[in-house]
Design a protein around this motif. Structure first.
Motif, PDB file in Angstrom:
ATOM      1  N   LEU A 158      20.943   6.016 -42.099  1.00 22.98           N
ATOM      2  CA  LEU A 158      20.901   7.273 -42.828  1.00 22.98           C
ATOM      3  C   LEU A 158      21.840   7.122 -44.014  1.00 22.98           C
ATOM      4  CD1 LEU A 158      19.821  10.154 -43.010  1.00 22.98           C
ATOM      5  CD2 LEU A 158      21.763  10.885 -41.610  1.00 22.98           C
ATOM      6  N   CYS A 159      21.245   7.023 -45.183  1.00 21.51           N
ATOM      7  CA  CYS A 159      22.020   6.815 -46.410  1.00 21.51           C
ATOM      8  C   CYS A 159      22.244   8.141 -47.121  1.00 21.51           C
ATOM      9  CB  CYS A 159      21.298   5.845 -47.348  1.00 21.51           C
ATOM     10  SG  CYS A 159      21.088   4.204 -46.656  1.00 21.51           S
ATOM     11  N   TRP A 160      23.318   8.223 -47.837  1.00 24.43           N
ATOM     12  CA  TRP A 160      23.654   9.398 -48.625  1.00 24.43           C
ATOM     13  C   TRP A 160      22.586   9.634 -49.676  1.00 24.43           C
ATOM     14  CZ3 TRP A 160      27.342  12.801 -47.473  1.00 24.43           C
ATOM     15  CH2 TRP A 160      27.660  13.761 -48.431  1.00 24.43           C
ATOM     16  N   PRO A 161      22.225  10.852 -49.955  1.00 26.17           N
ATOM     17  CA  PRO A 161      22.854  12.102 -49.530  1.00 26.17           C
ATOM     18  C   PRO A 161      22.281  12.610 -48.210  1.00 26.17           C
ATOM     19  CG  PRO A 161      21.219  12.570 -51.209  1.00 26.17           C
ATOM     20  CD  PRO A 161      21.238  11.068 -51.023  1.00 26.17           C
ATOM     21  N   PHE A 162      23.153  13.196 -47.384  1.00 27.02           N
ATOM     22  CA  PHE A 162      22.730  13.842 -46.148  1.00 27.02           C
ATOM     23  C   PHE A 162      23.643  15.026 -45.862  1.00 27.02           C
ATOM     24  CE2 PHE A 162      25.020   9.871 -44.973  1.00 27.02           C
ATOM     25  CZ  PHE A 162      26.156  10.396 -44.371  1.00 27.02           C
ATOM     26  N   ASN A 163      23.151  15.923 -44.997  1.00 22.81           N
ATOM     27  CA  ASN A 163      23.928  17.087 -44.573  1.00 22.81           C
ATOM     28  C   ASN A 163      23.909  17.144 -43.050  1.00 22.81           C
ATOM     29  OD1 ASN A 163      21.439  18.272 -43.806  1.00 22.81           O
ATOM     30  ND2 ASN A 163      21.176  19.185 -45.826  1.00 22.81           N
ATOM     31  N   THR A 164      24.529  18.167 -42.476  1.00 19.62           N
ATOM     32  CA  THR A 164      24.611  18.239 -41.011  1.00 19.62           C
ATOM     33  C   THR A 164      23.239  18.343 -40.365  1.00 19.62           C
ATOM     34  OG1 THR A 164      25.017  20.630 -41.140  1.00 19.62           O
ATOM     35  CG2 THR A 164      26.952  19.203 -40.925  1.00 19.62           C
ATOM     36  N   GLU A 165      22.336  19.084 -40.999  1.00 18.91           N
ATOM     37  CA  GLU A 165      20.984  19.215 -40.445  1.00 18.91           C
ATOM     38  C   GLU A 165      20.265  17.863 -40.440  1.00 18.91           C
ATOM     39  OE1 GLU A 165      16.892  21.363 -41.766  1.00 18.91           O
ATOM     40  OE2 GLU A 165      18.693  22.611 -41.813  1.00 18.91           O
ATOM     41  N   MET A 166      20.403  17.124 -41.506  1.00 17.73           N
ATOM     42  CA  MET A 166      19.765  15.805 -41.591  1.00 17.73           C
ATOM     43  C   MET A 166      20.370  14.835 -40.580  1.00 17.73           C
ATOM     44  SD  MET A 166      19.528  15.673 -45.740  1.00 17.73           S
ATOM     45  CE  MET A 166      18.771  14.057 -45.888  1.00 17.73           C
ATOM     46  N   ILE A 167      21.672  14.915 -40.371  1.00 18.74           N
ATOM     47  CA  ILE A 167      22.331  14.056 -39.376  1.00 18.74           C
ATOM     48  C   ILE A 167      21.783  14.374 -37.992  1.00 18.74           C
ATOM     49  CG2 ILE A 167      24.504  13.490 -38.222  1.00 18.74           C
ATOM     50  CD1 ILE A 167      25.905  14.072 -40.942  1.00 18.74           C
ATOM     51  N   SER A 168      21.736  15.643 -37.648  1.00 20.53           N
ATOM     52  CA  SER A 168      21.229  16.057 -36.327  1.00 20.53           C
ATOM     53  C   SER A 168      19.797  15.602 -36.108  1.00 20.53           C
ATOM     54  CB  SER A 168      21.321  17.577 -36.177  1.00 20.53           C
ATOM     55  OG  SER A 168      22.656  17.999 -36.217  1.00 20.53           O
ATOM     56  N   HIS A 169      18.966  15.774 -37.115  1.00 17.94           N
ATOM     57  CA  HIS A 169      17.571  15.345 -37.032  1.00 17.94           C
ATOM     58  C   HIS A 169      17.480  13.825 -36.839  1.00 17.94           C
ATOM     59  CE1 HIS A 169      13.265  15.540 -37.785  1.00 17.94           C
ATOM     60  NE2 HIS A 169      13.409  14.517 -38.609  1.00 17.94           N
ATOM     61  N   TRP A 170      18.243  13.086 -37.603  1.00 15.89           N
ATOM     62  CA  TRP A 170      18.258  11.625 -37.514  1.00 15.89           C
ATOM     63  C   TRP A 170      18.714  11.169 -36.122  1.00 15.89           C
ATOM     64  CZ3 TRP A 170      22.625   8.171 -37.457  1.00 15.89           C
ATOM     65  CH2 TRP A 170      22.296   6.835 -37.690  1.00 15.89           C
ATOM     66  N   LEU A 171      19.754  11.830 -35.600  1.00 16.99           N
ATOM     67  CA  LEU A 171      20.256  11.464 -34.274  1.00 16.99           C
ATOM     68  C   LEU A 171      19.218  11.747 -33.188  1.00 16.99           C
ATOM     69  CD1 LEU A 171      23.924  12.754 -34.508  1.00 16.99           C
ATOM     70  CD2 LEU A 171      23.164  10.369 -34.432  1.00 16.99           C
ATOM     71  N   MET A 172      18.546  12.889 -33.292  1.00 19.06           N
ATOM     72  CA  MET A 172      17.524  13.248 -32.306  1.00 19.06           C
ATOM     73  C   MET A 172      16.408  12.208 -32.250  1.00 19.06           C
ATOM     74  SD  MET A 172      16.292  17.180 -31.824  1.00 19.06           S
ATOM     75  CE  MET A 172      16.300  17.475 -33.572  1.00 19.06           C
ATOM     76  N   HIS A 173      16.066  11.676 -33.381  1.00 22.54           N
ATOM     77  CA  HIS A 173      14.966  10.721 -33.442  1.00 22.54           C
ATOM     78  C   HIS A 173      15.414   9.276 -33.193  1.00 22.54           C
ATOM     79  CE1 HIS A 173      13.038  14.191 -35.243  1.00 22.54           C
ATOM     80  NE2 HIS A 173      11.908  13.639 -34.824  1.00 22.54           N
ATOM     81  N   ASN A 174      16.688   9.087 -32.881  1.00 23.61           N
ATOM     82  CA  ASN A 174      17.200   7.752 -32.629  1.00 23.61           C
ATOM     83  C   ASN A 174      17.905   7.624 -31.283  1.00 23.61           C
ATOM     84  OD1 ASN A 174      16.708   6.043 -35.095  1.00 23.61           O
ATOM     85  ND2 ASN A 174      17.526   7.899 -35.992  1.00 23.61           N
ATOM     86  N   GLU A 175      17.634   8.553 -30.391  1.00 21.59           N
ATOM     87  CA  GLU A 175      18.252   8.473 -29.059  1.00 21.59           C
ATOM     88  C   GLU A 175      17.495   7.532 -28.169  1.00 21.59           C
ATOM     89  OE1 GLU A 175      18.532  12.521 -27.732  1.00 21.59           O
ATOM     90  OE2 GLU A 175      20.447  12.751 -28.746  1.00 21.59           O
TER      91      GLU A 175
END
Length: 80
Positions: free
Chosen positions: A63-80
């Motif tokens: 996950l490269c910049w730019p990102f926000n908290t929503e994008m981080i959460s979404h990225w984490l959910m799809h990478n568990e």
């Protein structure tokens, strides 16, 4: 078992500081790696930091910049 989250950045990078604040807002444990300490990381990520990735992976899913908290959460959910 939770994967270890890594934030790639470097000292003096205001965007990297912003990324750290976002991770802290989400209460996410992470390891900070300064790319300046590793020539290979520096060459690969010099113009794309801050970058989030997981330890012990091939790092194809970053996950490269730019990102926000929503994008981080979404990225984490799809990478568990």
């Amino acid at each position: 078992m939770q994967k270890q989250l890594i934030l790639l950045g470097t000292k003096g990078c205001h965007l990297c500081e912003d990324a750290e604040r976002l991770l802290q807002e989400l209460n996410l444990p992470y390891q900070y790696l300064d790319i300046i300490d590793d020539e290979k990381l520096l060459q690969h990520y010099e113009i794309s930091i801050p970058v989030l990735l997981f330890a012990s992976t091939d790092n194809t899913n970053e996950l490269c910049w730019p990102f926000n908290t929503e994008m981080i959460s979404h990225w984490l959910m799809h990478n568990e």
